[in-house]
Design a protein around this motif. Sequence first.
Motif, short mmCIF file in Angstrom:
data_model
loop_
_atom_site.label_atom_id
_atom_site.label_comp_id
_atom_site.label_asym_id
_atom_site.label_seq_id
_atom_site.Cartn_x
_atom_site.Cartn_y
_atom_site.Cartn_z
N GLN A 80 -19.01 73.04 20.89
CA GLN A 80 -19.14 71.63 20.12
C GLN A 80 -20.05 71.43 21.22
O GLN A 80 -20.31 70.36 21.19
CB GLN A 80 -17.76 71.13 19.60
CG GLN A 80 -18.30 69.58 18.48
CD GLN A 80 -19.49 70.14 17.99
OE1 GLN A 80 -18.87 70.93 17.10
NE2 GLN A 80 -20.95 69.24 17.49
N GLN A 83 -23.60 72.54 22.31
CA GLN A 83 -23.72 71.91 21.25
C GLN A 83 -24.72 70.60 21.36
O GLN A 83 -25.49 70.41 21.00
CB GLN A 83 -23.58 72.02 19.92
CG GLN A 83 -23.22 73.41 19.17
CD GLN A 83 -22.88 74.07 17.96
OE1 GLN A 83 -22.50 72.53 18.04
NE2 GLN A 83 -22.99 75.09 17.70
N ASP A 84 -23.50 69.32 22.08
CA ASP A 84 -23.48 67.41 22.32
C ASP A 84 -24.98 67.69 22.98
O ASP A 84 -25.60 67.19 23.07
CB ASP A 84 -22.18 67.03 21.91
CG ASP A 84 -21.55 67.75 20.68
OD1 ASP A 84 -22.36 67.56 19.19
OD2 ASP A 84 -20.50 67.55 21.13
N LYS A 85 -24.36 68.52 23.50
CA LYS A 85 -24.75 68.32 25.26
C LYS A 85 -26.71 68.88 25.48
O LYS A 85 -27.18 68.25 25.53
CB LYS A 85 -24.73 69.75 26.55
CG LYS A 85 -25.48 69.42 27.68
CD LYS A 85 -24.74 70.36 28.89
CE LYS A 85 -25.39 69.99 30.09
NZ LYS A 85 -24.69 70.99 31.33
N ARG A 87 -28.57 69.08 21.98
CA ARG A 87 -29.24 67.94 21.41
C ARG A 87 -29.35 66.20 22.30
O ARG A 87 -30.39 66.27 21.62
CB ARG A 87 -27.56 67.16 19.99
CG ARG A 87 -28.04 66.26 19.32
CD ARG A 87 -27.03 66.49 18.30
NE ARG A 87 -26.92 68.00 17.63
CZ ARG A 87 -25.70 67.92 17.38
NH1 ARG A 87 -24.99 67.82 17.45
NH2 ARG A 87 -24.90 68.97 17.04
N ILE A 88 -27.64 66.40 22.96
CA ILE A 88 -28.68 64.88 24.13
C ILE A 88 -29.18 65.05 24.54
O ILE A 88 -31.01 64.52 24.93
CB ILE A 88 -27.38 64.81 24.77
CG1 ILE A 88 -26.28 63.82 24.10
CG2 ILE A 88 -27.63 63.27 26.42
CD1 ILE A 88 -25.14 63.63 24.33
N THR A 120 -30.21 58.12 18.12
CA THR A 120 -29.63 59.68 18.88
C THR A 120 -28.76 59.34 20.10
O THR A 120 -27.91 59.18 20.73
CB THR A 120 -30.81 60.83 19.57
OG1 THR A 120 -31.70 59.97 20.14
CG2 THR A 120 -31.51 61.55 18.27
N ILE A 123 -25.79 58.55 19.77
CA ILE A 123 -24.47 59.78 20.68
C ILE A 123 -24.19 59.94 21.21
O ILE A 123 -22.92 59.94 21.59
CB ILE A 123 -25.30 60.98 19.40
CG1 ILE A 123 -25.42 60.52 18.21
CG2 ILE A 123 -24.51 61.98 19.97
CD1 ILE A 123 -26.43 61.82 17.05
N ILE A 127 -20.38 60.58 23.01
CA ILE A 127 -19.67 61.89 23.41
C ILE A 127 -19.30 62.09 24.48
O ILE A 127 -18.24 62.54 24.76
CB ILE A 127 -20.82 63.16 23.10
CG1 ILE A 127 -21.29 62.97 21.90
CG2 ILE A 127 -20.37 63.81 23.84
CD1 ILE A 127 -22.71 63.68 21.74
#
Length: 135
Positions: A80, A83-85, A87-88, A120, A123, A127
């Motif tokens: 996760q 994935q967050d990294k 997305r950023i 974005t 987010i 995070i």
Amino acid sequence: MSRAKKDRSIDENRAISQRIDELRMQGLNKERATAAAFRMFKDGELRVEIREVRAKGKKSAQQVAIEKAAIAAATKIRQQAEQDKKRIQRAEILARRARLKAKRTGQPETAEELESRLRTEPIARTIDRLRRRQI
């Protein structure tokens, strides 16, 4: 005492295996945990308790299930975070492109571009806070 592969004793192999399990529960993937455990063994950082004939019983099914659940949870958290990294990073690239395009054309960014960037950016801030809580 009998010897195992690569001139390691059974106790040494057991210590390496246990260290791999501990590292995986901390969130490392299997390959990195294995490499770290063997490096620790090679460098003498791994404590090996040599026991006499007293055999340690097998882990119960419940203990195995708990360890597997901990490893699965750590793996899910790591995936996760990756994935967050991504997305950023993707949001930052899109925002940079929009700013460059606006600068090049001399026009302000469109409302859609501003809205997507604003959607974005918060987010990214949350995070970082989540990661601090996990540590």
